[in-house]
Design a protein around this motif. Sequence first.
Motif, PDB file in Angstrom:
ATOM      1  N   THR A  85       0.811  -1.218   0.000  1.00 52.43           N
ATOM      2  CA  THR A  85       0.000   0.000   0.000  1.00 52.43           C
ATOM      3  C   THR A  85       0.844   1.268   0.000  1.00 52.43           C
ATOM      4  N   LEU A  86       2.153   1.139   0.122  1.00 51.00           N
ATOM      5  CA  LEU A  86       3.021   2.310   0.213  1.00 51.00           C
ATOM      6  C   LEU A  86       3.276   2.912  -1.160  1.00 51.00           C
ATOM      7  N   THR A  87       3.684   4.178  -1.163  1.00 53.33           N
ATOM      8  CA  THR A  87       4.144   4.790  -2.404  1.00 53.33           C
ATOM      9  C   THR A  87       5.581   4.347  -2.662  1.00 53.33           C
ATOM     10  N   GLN A  88       6.002   4.367  -3.910  1.00 52.77           N
ATOM     11  CA  GLN A  88       7.350   3.924  -4.244  1.00 52.77           C
ATOM     12  C   GLN A  88       8.383   4.949  -3.795  1.00 52.77           C
ATOM     13  N   PRO A  89       9.575   4.490  -3.385  1.00 54.26           N
ATOM     14  CA  PRO A  89       9.980   3.088  -3.356  1.00 54.26           C
ATOM     15  C   PRO A  89       9.305   2.324  -2.217  1.00 54.26           C
ATOM     16  N   ARG A  90       8.729   1.191  -2.571  1.00 57.12           N
ATOM     17  CA  ARG A  90       8.025   0.356  -1.598  1.00 57.12           C
ATOM     18  C   ARG A  90       9.002  -0.664  -1.018  1.00 57.12           C
ATOM     19  N   GLY A  91       9.230  -0.595   0.277  1.00 60.57           N
ATOM     20  CA  GLY A  91      10.085  -1.570   0.922  1.00 60.57           C
ATOM     21  C   GLY A  91      11.557  -1.305   0.684  1.00 60.57           C
ATOM     22  N   SER A  92      12.394  -1.897   1.545  1.00 55.47           N
ATOM     23  CA  SER A  92      13.838  -1.714   1.466  1.00 55.47           C
ATOM     24  C   SER A  92      14.546  -3.055   1.476  1.00 55.47           C
ATOM     25  N   VAL A  93      15.574  -3.172   0.647  1.00 50.96           N
ATOM     26  CA  VAL A  93      16.353  -4.403   0.531  1.00 50.96           C
ATOM     27  C   VAL A  93      17.818  -4.084   0.766  1.00 50.96           C
ATOM     28  N   LEU A  94      18.471  -4.850   1.629  1.00 53.49           N
ATOM     29  CA  LEU A  94      19.916  -4.778   1.803  1.00 53.49           C
ATOM     30  C   LEU A  94      20.542  -5.935   1.054  1.00 53.49           C
ATOM     31  N   THR A  95      21.404  -5.647   0.084  1.00 57.80           N
ATOM     32  CA  THR A  95      22.138  -6.699  -0.599  1.00 57.80           C
ATOM     33  C   THR A  95      23.542  -6.785  -0.031  1.00 57.80           C
ATOM     34  N   ILE A  96      23.925  -7.976   0.368  1.00 54.96           N
ATOM     35  CA  ILE A  96      25.266  -8.257   0.880  1.00 54.96           C
ATOM     36  C   ILE A  96      25.932  -9.162  -0.149  1.00 54.96           C
ATOM     37  N   ALA A  97      26.855  -8.617  -0.916  1.00 55.95           N
ATOM     38  CA  ALA A  97      27.392  -9.362  -2.057  1.00 55.95           C
ATOM     39  C   ALA A  97      28.696  -8.725  -2.522  1.00 55.95           C
ATOM     40  N   GLY A  98      29.280  -9.333  -3.560  1.00 56.98           N
ATOM     41  CA  GLY A  98      30.507  -8.819  -4.136  1.00 56.98           C
ATOM     42  C   GLY A  98      30.224  -7.810  -5.232  1.00 56.98           C
ATOM     43  N   ILE A 106      26.698  -6.822  -6.717  1.00 57.40           N
ATOM     44  CA  ILE A 106      26.058  -5.636  -6.154  1.00 57.40           C
ATOM     45  C   ILE A 106      25.418  -4.771  -7.238  1.00 57.40           C
ATOM     46  N   GLN A 107      26.110  -4.638  -8.363  1.00 61.40           N
ATOM     47  CA  GLN A 107      25.595  -3.781  -9.437  1.00 61.40           C
ATOM     48  C   GLN A 107      24.281  -4.319  -9.994  1.00 61.40           C
ATOM     49  N   ALA A 108      24.217  -5.608 -10.269  1.00 58.06           N
ATOM     50  CA  ALA A 108      22.973  -6.196 -10.773  1.00 58.06           C
ATOM     51  C   ALA A 108      21.878  -6.124  -9.721  1.00 58.06           C
ATOM     52  N   ASP A 109      22.261  -6.335  -8.467  1.00 57.25           N
ATOM     53  CA  ASP A 109      21.275  -6.299  -7.386  1.00 57.25           C
ATOM     54  C   ASP A 109      20.624  -4.920  -7.279  1.00 57.25           C
ATOM     55  N   LEU A 110      21.441  -3.878  -7.231  1.00 60.55           N
ATOM     56  CA  LEU A 110      20.891  -2.533  -7.053  1.00 60.55           C
ATOM     57  C   LEU A 110      20.097  -2.069  -8.268  1.00 60.55           C
ATOM     58  N   LYS A 111      20.527  -2.488  -9.463  1.00 56.91           N
ATOM     59  CA  LYS A 111      19.717  -2.181 -10.647  1.00 56.91           C
ATOM     60  C   LYS A 111      18.336  -2.819 -10.514  1.00 56.91           C
ATOM     61  N   THR A 112      18.315  -4.078 -10.141  1.00 61.00           N
ATOM     62  CA  THR A 112      17.056  -4.805 -10.021  1.00 61.00           C
ATOM     63  C   THR A 112      16.158  -4.192  -8.964  1.00 61.00           C
ATOM     64  N   ILE A 113      16.721  -3.959  -7.779  1.00 62.60           N
ATOM     65  CA  ILE A 113      15.939  -3.415  -6.672  1.00 62.60           C
ATOM     66  C   ILE A 113      15.337  -2.060  -7.042  1.00 62.60           C
ATOM     67  N   THR A 114      16.153  -1.213  -7.650  1.00 64.64           N
ATOM     68  CA  THR A 114      15.698   0.133  -7.987  1.00 64.64           C
ATOM     69  C   THR A 114      14.678   0.126  -9.115  1.00 64.64           C
ATOM     70  N   LEU A 115      14.969  -0.608 -10.182  1.00 61.21           N
ATOM     71  CA  LEU A 115      14.062  -0.622 -11.331  1.00 61.21           C
ATOM     72  C   LEU A 115      12.716  -1.256 -10.997  1.00 61.21           C
ATOM     73  N   LEU A 116      12.708  -2.175 -10.046  1.00 62.25           N
ATOM     74  CA  LEU A 116      11.445  -2.798  -9.656  1.00 62.25           C
ATOM     75  C   LEU A 116      10.712  -2.009  -8.579  1.00 62.25           C
ATOM     76  N   GLY A 117      11.327  -0.910  -8.091  1.00 60.90           N
ATOM     77  CA  GLY A 117      10.572   0.014  -7.265  1.00 60.90           C
ATOM     78  C   GLY A 117      10.793  -0.025  -5.775  1.00 60.90           C
ATOM     79  N   ILE A 177      13.312 -11.466  -6.340  1.00 58.90           N
ATOM     80  CA  ILE A 177      12.465 -12.108  -5.334  1.00 58.90           C
ATOM     81  C   ILE A 177      12.470 -11.293  -4.051  1.00 58.90           C
ATOM     82  N   ALA A 178      13.668 -10.888  -3.601  1.00 59.23           N
ATOM     83  CA  ALA A 178      13.776 -10.090  -2.381  1.00 59.23           C
ATOM     84  C   ALA A 178      12.993  -8.788  -2.512  1.00 59.23           C
ATOM     85  N   THR A 179      13.076  -8.157  -3.675  1.00 57.13           N
ATOM     86  CA  THR A 179      12.356  -6.901  -3.904  1.00 57.13           C
ATOM     87  C   THR A 179      10.850  -7.122  -3.883  1.00 57.13           C
TER      88      THR A 179
END
Length: 485
Positions: A215-228, A237-248, A435-437
Amino acid sequence: MLRLVVDHSGKERRVAGLYLITDQGERLVPRVREALGSGGVALLQYRDKLRSFEERLSLGNDLKHLCTEFQVKFIVNDDLELALALDADGLHLGQEDGDPAAARAALGPKKLIGISTHSMEEALAAQQAGADYIGFGSLYPTESKEVEHLQSPEALAQLREKVQIPIVAIGGINRDNACAVIDAGADAVAVISAVLAARSPGLAATEISLLFNRTLTQPRGSVLTIAGSDSGGGAGIQADLKTITLLGSYGASAITALTAQNTRGVTGIHSSPPAFLAEQIDAVLSDIPIDVVKIGMLSSPENAEIVADKLTAYEMRMVVLDPVMSAKGGVALLEDEALSVLKKRLVPLSYLVTPNIPEAEALTGLTITDSAGMELAARALHLMGAKHVLVKGGHLTEGVVTDILFDGNGFTRFSAPRVLTRNTHGTGCTLASAIATNLAQGEPLPSAVLRAKLFVTRAIKFSQPLGKGHGPVNHFLAAREQADS
């Protein structure tokens, strides 16, 4: 820390989020403690039709103390005398279980009064009578009591247009059907067995409360990626942050290792000092409310231990573990000693583990040649402590790629046509991050996996031959098409 309060109107609402109702089972107080300790419960309703008043007073005092400890509102069901004796935060009344006006006079203006309703007429009457909120249902069949008035999310949506006070959806609600009632306008969802009968009441409460992020406005939810870090930008990390951001959603990161890497492979790895990795994780989790943690490349056993320590210390329940072991070109990204830490400490801390077939073989010692082997590996990983397991089938040779999800009881298959391309760098990182996002945005696990599978398939389909080796998937076009679908 989960977002529990949904504010639809711009002014404070006192009833919102996960509304937990007690059952009559054994060990009630320990089970309620675990549920409240998750941070996912907003209100607790004590309902007891069997015990004597003295017994209810004693047990009610224990529950009230828990609510005070965890800052949860304490509501008594259908017993004004008990509510007064316990100085409860409110009283919930059935249609024939007391006079709201008399309850208000006795409790005063600052206490909550809720009324169970089963129709538009009853709901409007409760609002007129001065209720602070209404219970509405049953939305689905339930085992806790015989349902006389079965409603629907559509009926709730119609009710939402007419009622100004908060609506608590009641009856047969669980993780996988709650989204429909939240989308229909419920401010809170009331559950009993979906949390208190679960193997882990804390995890069950977390799962359901996280659904309100939708029900929140974007960005909805927060994800911490722990990776190389991937210097080529296709994975890690680069693919993770692209995914998290582009998916909102909002993405934060803690880097376990730096890699010198491009589409042709990895030429160098520099692991983060364990103390500095710990400092990164502390910096994020001590300040930013993170809904889901995604784990990728860990590199060293020391860093794997640090991650396990921090997940435990911060009581992170929603953890997606992508057990990255090697790069696309075959270079090891996980030291041999770290595999033992992964198996003994991180798998049991994980909400979901997402191995491909070689990773599942390394974790379980099994040889996997078909879907039956994937199922066996998923069962083995579940026995190792993972709450859910998604074994990815991309390394098999079929024209359809099938990933298999195991929840401890049954299997769910997610299939998509194989895209014939060599540009698949970062697919594992992207899937786990998607999935995490999706989880952080309020999707239950089956839906989160399905949406992530569709996203990755599109990202592979739109991939371009960037570089001279295995090119990256196309996160941007995949997200744009997913948003339009």
